[in-house]
Design an enzyme around this catalytic site. Structure first.
Site, short mmCIF file in Angstrom:
data_model
loop_
_atom_site.label_atom_id
_atom_site.label_comp_id
_atom_site.label_asym_id
_atom_site.label_seq_id
_atom_site.Cartn_x
_atom_site.Cartn_y
_atom_site.Cartn_z
N CYS A 184 13.39 3.39 -0.25
CA CYS A 184 13.42 4.96 -0.87
C CYS A 184 14.73 5.39 0.03
CB CYS A 184 12.26 5.69 -1.02
SG CYS A 184 11.35 5.68 0.47
N ALA A 240 0.83 -1.37 0.01
CA ALA A 240 -0.07 -0.02 0.08
C ALA A 240 0.98 1.34 -0.07
CB ALA A 240 -0.88 0.05 1.19
N PRO A 241 0.54 2.29 -0.64
CA PRO A 241 -0.96 2.60 -1.35
C PRO A 241 -1.07 2.08 -2.63
CG PRO A 241 0.59 4.65 -1.21
CD PRO A 241 1.23 3.57 -0.45
C1 LIG Z 1 7.43 1.81 1.36
S1 LIG Z 1 5.87 1.59 1.94
C2 LIG Z 1 5.11 0.73 0.37
C3 LIG Z 1 4.94 1.38 -0.63
C4 LIG Z 1 4.16 0.86 -2.06
N1 LIG Z 1 4.83 -0.63 -2.08
C5 LIG Z 1 3.80 1.48 -2.97
O1 LIG Z 1 4.75 1.51 -4.01
O2 LIG Z 1 2.78 2.28 -3.02
C6 LIG Z 1 6.03 0.33 3.09
C7 LIG Z 1 4.77 -0.34 3.34
O3 LIG Z 1 5.14 -1.51 4.29
C8 LIG Z 1 3.92 -1.64 5.07
N2 LIG Z 1 4.35 -2.62 6.28
C9 LIG Z 1 5.20 -2.41 7.23
N3 LIG Z 1 5.56 -3.53 7.80
C10 LIG Z 1 4.80 -4.40 7.32
C11 LIG Z 1 4.65 -5.87 7.60
N4 LIG Z 1 5.37 -6.41 8.70
N5 LIG Z 1 3.85 -6.73 6.70
C12 LIG Z 1 3.28 -5.95 5.75
N6 LIG Z 1 3.18 -4.84 5.52
C13 LIG Z 1 4.04 -3.90 6.25
C14 LIG Z 1 3.46 -0.23 5.35
O4 LIG Z 1 2.29 -0.14 5.91
C15 LIG Z 1 3.61 0.58 4.13
O5 LIG Z 1 2.48 0.59 3.56
#
Ligand SMILES: C[S@@+](CC[C@H](N)C(=O)[O-])C[C@H]1O[C@@H](n2cnc3c(N)ncnc32)[C@H](O)[C@@H]1O
Length: 448
Positions: free
Chosen positions: A382, A262-263
């Site tokens: 990032c 997400a998102p």
């Molecule tokens: C860098 S953001 C992802 C952005 C997304 N890939 C995009 O391109 O829109 C990292 C995401 O990892 C999620 N997250 C953190 N720990 C996690 C876990 N243990 N399992 C699943 N999701 C996790 C967070 O809620 C966050 O949305």
């Protein structure tokens, strides 16, 4: 504060930011539709400018103020910073106008506050060409920290990693205003048709630096108000983030798992490259973020995504070795995207990098279980910090002999693949080298 001038609104937002609001969220709250386009642009420029240059602005103010900076009331201090930012950085605004507007804002605190602001800013104008900064040769960390306005710990860390000259160009690039980048949603529209439509909607655009699906927005109305946005013809996304789906290289009909999705910027790009065929399982820890992902899929017409609220660190044994491609777009310090989110300068702490590397390693290890033999896992952040990037990959490869680095050059545009070194398993993008957000992307293969 009843004053509705752009400077007064900027001061109000900055005072909220100091209390812990993120500047983009505070801006969204205050930039109501009735505010004119020019005023919106000025408020945004002032808020991001002051957030970005806070250390330098306070350093200059401290040279001209008899009162300690920490003792000045936040609203008066932010009126001074807003005035000073215009004097030092915005040539298009005459100095006297910058002073008068800040004095007007400070007036709500009485005549003395107004006189104080007036006196300091006029004094700066008389002396702005002879302001002393620390000498780079004698105090390199202090000089870079003040002049480019970064916390000393970041500057010290980067000088140790990259040397003085690279660090200086990195800081300078982080302070530049990035152009908004969008990805053409080729599932719904051809690129040339979108270009014509944007022209009709009054949007000035230019081509991507590296990728054909990228367009830069030079000028125009707020993007989310455009019909072309509402119809899902494009998705705001930086070009370096677009490289991730390219490196994943998923093909139509494959099974893909995106564990931190997400998102949904990258999930929907993967779907686009798969021509909306096959299946993508998209997990995220946070329900509200999964809702955002669903909305993005709906708007972009992506139908192959199966979203699920899940902690990717908790094993789902029935899904082990089931996926052709797995993406781990890990939570990270975000130190690569400071030009887009200048608050990161002040909100991140050195211990964040240390704490995150453990989390990132665990997430990568847990996610690797889902890859089929011969399948690929891509790890991205990032961030430009080796601890969050190549060190995570090195440790993972040491402990998981069934994985090996893959050559990512075939997945990258030539202009980027040419610079890679053996074993060509990852790329680190820097804003000062590539003109994109800082990003790290590694590709590993599970042996057959
Ligand atoms: C860098 S953001 C992802 C952005 C997304 N890939 C995009 O391109 O829109 C990292 C995401 O990892 C999620 N997250 C953190 N720990 C996690 C876990 N243990 N399992 C699943 N999701 C996790 C967070 O809620 C966050 O949305």
């Amino acid at each position: 504060m009843k004053n509705k001038s752009p400077r007064a609104i900027a001061v109000k937002i900055l005072t909220e930011v100091e209390k812990g609001s993120y500047s983009n969220l505070a801006l969204n709250r205050h930039l109501t539709p009735e505010i004119e386009k020019e005023d919106r642009a000025l408020i945004t420029e002032l808020v991001y400018g002051v957030v970005k240059y806070r250390v330098r602005l306070d350093y200059v103010l401290s040279k001209f103020s008899k009162v300690k900076i920490s003792s000045i009331h936040p609203v008066v201090l932010n009126s001074l910073r807003v005035g000073l930012y215009q004097i030092l950085f915005l040539d298009k605004i005459p100095d006297y106008a910058a002073v008068n507007e800040s004095v007007n804002v400070a007036k709500s605190f009485g005549k003395r506050a107004a006189g104080f602001v007036n006196g300091i800013l006029r004094n700066v104008i008389r002396n702005k060409d002879v302001i002393d900064y620390p000498e780079p040769a004698k105090e390199p960390v202090r000089y870079l920290s003040i002049y480019y306005s970064f916390p000393e710990w970041m500057v010290r860390r980067w000088i140790e990693l990259f040397g003085f000259d690279f660090t200086e160009s990195l800081l300078s690039a982080f302070n530049e205003k990035p152009k908004l980048c969008v990805r053409v949603n080729e599932l719904k529209i051809k690129k040339d048709d979108l270009k014509s439509l944007l022209n009709k909607e009054g949007v000035k655009w230019s081509s991507g630096l590296f990728l054909e699906e990228a367009l830069y927005i030079e000028d125009g109305p707020p993007l989310t108000r455009l019909e072309s946005f509402k119809r899902g013809y494009f998705q705001p996304q930086d070009e370096s983030s677009m490289l991730v789906a390219r490196v994943l290289g998923a093909k139509g009909e494959e099974r893909v798992l995106d564990v931190a999705a997400a998102p949904g910027g990258k999930t929907t790009h993967i779907a686009q490259l798969m021509k909306n065929t096959g299946r993508i399982h998209a997990w995220d820890l946070h329900p509200h973020r999964i809702e955002l992902l669903k909305e993005t899929c709906r708007r972009l017409g992506v139908t192959i995504v199966h979203p699920e609220v899940r902690d990717a660190k908790i094993p789902d044994t029935k899904s082990f070795v089931q996926f052709d491609k797995v993406l781990v777009d890990a939570p990270c310090s975000g130190l690569g995207v400071i030009r887009r989110k200048p608050d990161i300068k002040w909100t991140k702490k050195p211990e964040d990098v240390v704490n995150l590397k453990r989390e990132q390693f665990e997430l990568l290890s847990a996610s690797s279980k889902y890859v089929k033999p011969g399948g690929a896992i891509v790890y991205s952040t990032c961030s430009i910090e080796p601890e969050e990037n190549e060190k995570v990959i090195e440790k993972f490869l040491q402990e998981n002999r069934d994985f090996e680095p893959d050559d990512i050059r075939p997945f990258l545009p030539k202009a980027l693949s040419g610079e890679l070194k053996e074993p060509y398993g990852y790329i680190q993008i820097y804003p000062n080298v590539h003109g994109l957000d800082g990003f790290f992307i590694a590709r590993l293969i599970r042996r057959q």
